[in-house]
Design a protein around this motif. Sequence first.
Motif, PDB file in Angstrom:
ATOM      1  N   LYS A  88      -1.106   4.418  -8.463  1.00  0.00           N
ATOM      2  CA  LYS A  88      -0.595   3.577  -7.367  1.00  0.00           C
ATOM      3  C   LYS A  88      -0.053   4.399  -6.198  1.00  0.00           C
ATOM      4  CE  LYS A  88       4.166   2.803  -9.013  1.00  0.00           C
ATOM      5  NZ  LYS A  88       5.140   1.744  -9.371  1.00  0.00           N
ATOM      6  N   TYR A  89       0.063   5.722  -6.396  1.00  0.00           N
ATOM      7  CA  TYR A  89       0.543   6.589  -5.323  1.00  0.00           C
ATOM      8  C   TYR A  89      -0.601   7.188  -4.508  1.00  0.00           C
ATOM      9  CZ  TYR A  89       4.909   6.265  -7.912  1.00  0.00           C
ATOM     10  OH  TYR A  89       6.023   5.793  -8.565  1.00  0.00           O
ATOM     11  N   ARG A  90      -1.820   6.915  -4.906  1.00  0.00           N
ATOM     12  CA  ARG A  90      -2.957   7.432  -4.168  1.00  0.00           C
ATOM     13  C   ARG A  90      -2.994   6.866  -2.748  1.00  0.00           C
ATOM     14  NH1 ARG A  90      -8.627   7.211  -7.525  1.00  0.00           N
ATOM     15  NH2 ARG A  90      -8.301   9.028  -8.869  1.00  0.00           N
ATOM     16  N   PRO A  91      -3.368   7.677  -1.769  1.00  0.00           N
ATOM     17  CA  PRO A  91      -3.550   7.140  -0.413  1.00  0.00           C
ATOM     18  C   PRO A  91      -4.642   6.075  -0.429  1.00  0.00           C
ATOM     19  CG  PRO A  91      -3.543   9.539  -0.406  1.00  0.00           C
ATOM     20  CD  PRO A  91      -3.618   9.131  -1.842  1.00  0.00           C
ATOM     21  N   ILE A  92      -4.567   5.134   0.485  1.00  0.00           N
ATOM     22  CA  ILE A  92      -5.545   4.057   0.522  1.00  0.00           C
ATOM     23  C   ILE A  92      -5.975   3.807   1.966  1.00  0.00           C
ATOM     24  CG2 ILE A  92      -3.756   2.260   0.662  1.00  0.00           C
ATOM     25  CD1 ILE A  92      -5.622   0.529  -1.128  1.00  0.00           C
ATOM     26  N   GLU A  93      -7.230   3.509   2.150  1.00  0.00           N
ATOM     27  CA  GLU A  93      -7.759   3.238   3.480  1.00  0.00           C
ATOM     28  C   GLU A  93      -7.261   1.892   3.992  1.00  0.00           C
ATOM     29  OE1 GLU A  93      -9.722   5.005   5.456  1.00  0.00           O
ATOM     30  OE2 GLU A  93     -10.188   6.698   4.143  1.00  0.00           O
ATOM     31  N   GLU A  99      -7.871 -18.923  -2.540  1.00  0.00           N
ATOM     32  CA  GLU A  99      -7.046 -20.115  -2.348  1.00  0.00           C
ATOM     33  C   GLU A  99      -6.258 -20.478  -3.618  1.00  0.00           C
ATOM     34  OE1 GLU A  99      -9.201 -23.314  -0.558  1.00  0.00           O
ATOM     35  OE2 GLU A  99     -10.240 -21.990   0.843  1.00  0.00           O
ATOM     36  N   LEU A 100      -5.560 -19.494  -4.143  1.00  0.00           N
ATOM     37  CA  LEU A 100      -4.734 -19.685  -5.330  1.00  0.00           C
ATOM     38  C   LEU A 100      -3.388 -20.287  -4.945  1.00  0.00           C
ATOM     39  CD1 LEU A 100      -5.376 -16.230  -7.041  1.00  0.00           C
ATOM     40  CD2 LEU A 100      -6.585 -18.383  -7.462  1.00  0.00           C
ATOM     41  N   GLU A 101      -2.587 -20.608  -5.945  1.00  0.00           N
ATOM     42  CA  GLU A 101      -1.218 -21.046  -5.715  1.00  0.00           C
ATOM     43  C   GLU A 101      -0.279 -20.107  -6.452  1.00  0.00           C
ATOM     44  OE1 GLU A 101      -0.618 -25.116  -6.731  1.00  0.00           O
ATOM     45  OE2 GLU A 101      -1.990 -25.883  -5.199  1.00  0.00           O
ATOM     46  N   GLY A 102       0.895 -19.878  -5.881  1.00  0.00           N
ATOM     47  CA  GLY A 102       1.875 -19.025  -6.537  1.00  0.00           C
ATOM     48  C   GLY A 102       2.197 -17.788  -5.727  1.00  0.00           C
ATOM     49  N   ARG A 103       2.959 -16.881  -6.321  1.00  0.00           N
ATOM     50  CA  ARG A 103       3.365 -15.638  -5.671  1.00  0.00           C
ATOM     51  C   ARG A 103       2.701 -14.458  -6.370  1.00  0.00           C
ATOM     52  NH1 ARG A 103       8.463 -18.246  -6.165  1.00  0.00           N
ATOM     53  NH2 ARG A 103       9.132 -16.754  -7.746  1.00  0.00           N
ATOM     54  N   TYR A 104       2.191 -13.552  -5.581  1.00  0.00           N
ATOM     55  CA  TYR A 104       1.446 -12.418  -6.119  1.00  0.00           C
ATOM     56  C   TYR A 104       1.851 -11.142  -5.390  1.00  0.00           C
ATOM     57  CZ  TYR A 104      -1.438 -16.282  -7.772  1.00  0.00           C
ATOM     58  OH  TYR A 104      -1.863 -17.452  -8.352  1.00  0.00           O
ATOM     59  N   ILE A 105       2.043 -10.077  -6.157  1.00  0.00           N
ATOM     60  CA  ILE A 105       2.374  -8.771  -5.586  1.00  0.00           C
ATOM     61  C   ILE A 105       1.327  -7.766  -6.039  1.00  0.00           C
ATOM     62  CG2 ILE A 105       4.029  -6.868  -5.526  1.00  0.00           C
ATOM     63  CD1 ILE A 105       6.251  -8.908  -5.900  1.00  0.00           C
ATOM     64  N   PHE A 106       0.745  -7.068  -5.084  1.00  0.00           N
ATOM     65  CA  PHE A 106      -0.290  -6.092  -5.383  1.00  0.00           C
ATOM     66  C   PHE A 106       0.157  -4.698  -4.958  1.00  0.00           C
ATOM     67  CE2 PHE A 106      -2.318 -10.176  -4.449  1.00  0.00           C
ATOM     68  CZ  PHE A 106      -3.010 -10.396  -5.631  1.00  0.00           C
ATOM     69  N   GLU A 107       0.354  -3.832  -5.952  1.00  0.00           N
ATOM     70  CA  GLU A 107       0.648  -2.438  -5.656  1.00  0.00           C
ATOM     71  C   GLU A 107      -0.644  -1.758  -5.220  1.00  0.00           C
ATOM     72  OE1 GLU A 107       3.605  -1.463  -5.510  1.00  0.00           O
ATOM     73  OE2 GLU A 107       4.737  -2.884  -6.760  1.00  0.00           O
ATOM     74  N   SER A 108      -0.539  -0.539  -4.736  1.00  0.00           N
ATOM     75  CA  SER A 108      -1.661   0.119  -4.086  1.00  0.00           C
ATOM     76  C   SER A 108      -2.893   0.250  -4.984  1.00  0.00           C
ATOM     77  CB  SER A 108      -1.239   1.498  -3.586  1.00  0.00           C
ATOM     78  OG  SER A 108      -1.974   1.867  -2.444  1.00  0.00           O
ATOM     79  N   ILE A 132      -5.267  15.951  -2.809  1.00  0.00           N
ATOM     80  CA  ILE A 132      -4.855  15.871  -4.214  1.00  0.00           C
ATOM     81  C   ILE A 132      -5.092  14.490  -4.815  1.00  0.00           C
ATOM     82  CG2 ILE A 132      -3.095  17.634  -3.864  1.00  0.00           C
ATOM     83  CD1 ILE A 132      -0.990  15.421  -3.952  1.00  0.00           C
ATOM     84  N   SER A 133      -5.610  13.565  -4.016  1.00  0.00           N
ATOM     85  CA  SER A 133      -5.833  12.203  -4.479  1.00  0.00           C
ATOM     86  C   SER A 133      -6.654  12.113  -5.769  1.00  0.00           C
ATOM     87  CB  SER A 133      -6.508  11.380  -3.374  1.00  0.00           C
ATOM     88  OG  SER A 133      -6.709  10.049  -3.790  1.00  0.00           O
ATOM     89  N   PRO A 146       0.819  -1.219   0.000  1.00  0.00           N
ATOM     90  CA  PRO A 146       0.000   0.000   0.000  1.00  0.00           C
ATOM     91  C   PRO A 146       0.848   1.262   0.000  1.00  0.00           C
ATOM     92  CG  PRO A 146       0.105  -0.926   2.202  1.00  0.00           C
ATOM     93  CD  PRO A 146       0.774  -1.922   1.292  1.00  0.00           C
ATOM     94  N   SER A 147       0.244   2.318  -0.498  1.00  0.00           N
ATOM     95  CA  SER A 147       0.876   3.644  -0.411  1.00  0.00           C
ATOM     96  C   SER A 147       0.526   4.205   0.965  1.00  0.00           C
ATOM     97  CB  SER A 147       0.352   4.536  -1.537  1.00  0.00           C
ATOM     98  OG  SER A 147      -1.058   4.636  -1.476  1.00  0.00           O
ATOM     99  N   LEU A 148       0.427   5.519   1.085  1.00  0.00           N
ATOM    100  CA  LEU A 148       0.097   6.136   2.368  1.00  0.00           C
ATOM    101  C   LEU A 148      -1.236   5.605   2.877  1.00  0.00           C
ATOM    102  CD1 LEU A 148       0.691   8.296   4.544  1.00  0.00           C
ATOM    103  CD2 LEU A 148      -0.611   9.891   3.128  1.00  0.00           C
ATOM    104  N   LEU A 149      -1.242   5.108   4.104  1.00  0.00           N
ATOM    105  CA  LEU A 149      -2.450   4.535   4.683  1.00  0.00           C
ATOM    106  C   LEU A 149      -3.321   5.604   5.331  1.00  0.00           C
ATOM    107  CD1 LEU A 149      -0.936   1.324   6.310  1.00  0.00           C
ATOM    108  CD2 LEU A 149      -2.501   1.409   4.364  1.00  0.00           C
ATOM    109  N   MET A 150      -4.606   5.530   5.043  1.00  0.00           N
ATOM    110  CA  MET A 150      -5.586   6.435   5.629  1.00  0.00           C
ATOM    111  C   MET A 150      -6.395   5.675   6.674  1.00  0.00           C
ATOM    112  SD  MET A 150      -5.077   9.231   3.817  1.00  0.00           S
ATOM    113  CE  MET A 150      -6.531  10.285   3.709  1.00  0.00           C
TER     114      MET A 150
END
Length: 226
Positions: free
Chosen positions: A183-188, A203-212, A173-174, A149-153
Amino acid sequence: MSQKHALIAGATGLIGNELLQLLIRGRHYQKISILSRRKVETSSKRVTTIITDYSKLSDDDIPDTVTDVFCCLGTTMKKAGSKEAFREVDYDYPLKIAEITRQKGAQQYLLVSAMGADAKSAIFYNQVKGETEQAIIKLKFSAFHVFRPSLLMGERDEQRTGEKVAQIVMGSISPLMIGALGKYRPIEGKDVASAMYRMAKKELEGRYIFESDKIQVLADYEASES
């Protein structure tokens, strides 16, 4: 209800508390265990608090039946007081939890990391976050989900003055942050928790990366279906 058993580390924090409430309201987990330094009050009979000192965490602290691990631990350099103390919370603790739960047969590990996480970063904060991700990857969980996550709200129990100011500025400014800036937007914090819960249920298999920005999409889908 499934026979799934969730373990949450960091359930008293902004994301962890929201996640706990989601898991309680949902029916995906038969059992929910919380690793915490203090008792977490809840009326749910499915929730068990495991009082522990993370620096002394052992196999005996964690149930053998845990299937899914949610790690929402994290601190700041200011609160930690030193690089060593920061690394202990953001690297040592998540990795130790991963090692123990993997040995006991846990299948999924869902980690709250941070935007910019990179083991090769010149920025210490980002470097540690990236190293944590890489260390846990090596343990080969069936599914490893990383949320950056980006900046947490959201409201925290603790006061973080600098972060509060940043929330106000970035929040204003969001709406202008679209396209590549999304992806730089603040997120709750609640949206990060919602995204974690959604992916765990798949219940997937593998590696996953989630940007904001992707985290927000997952949260929106979860909200629309609940």
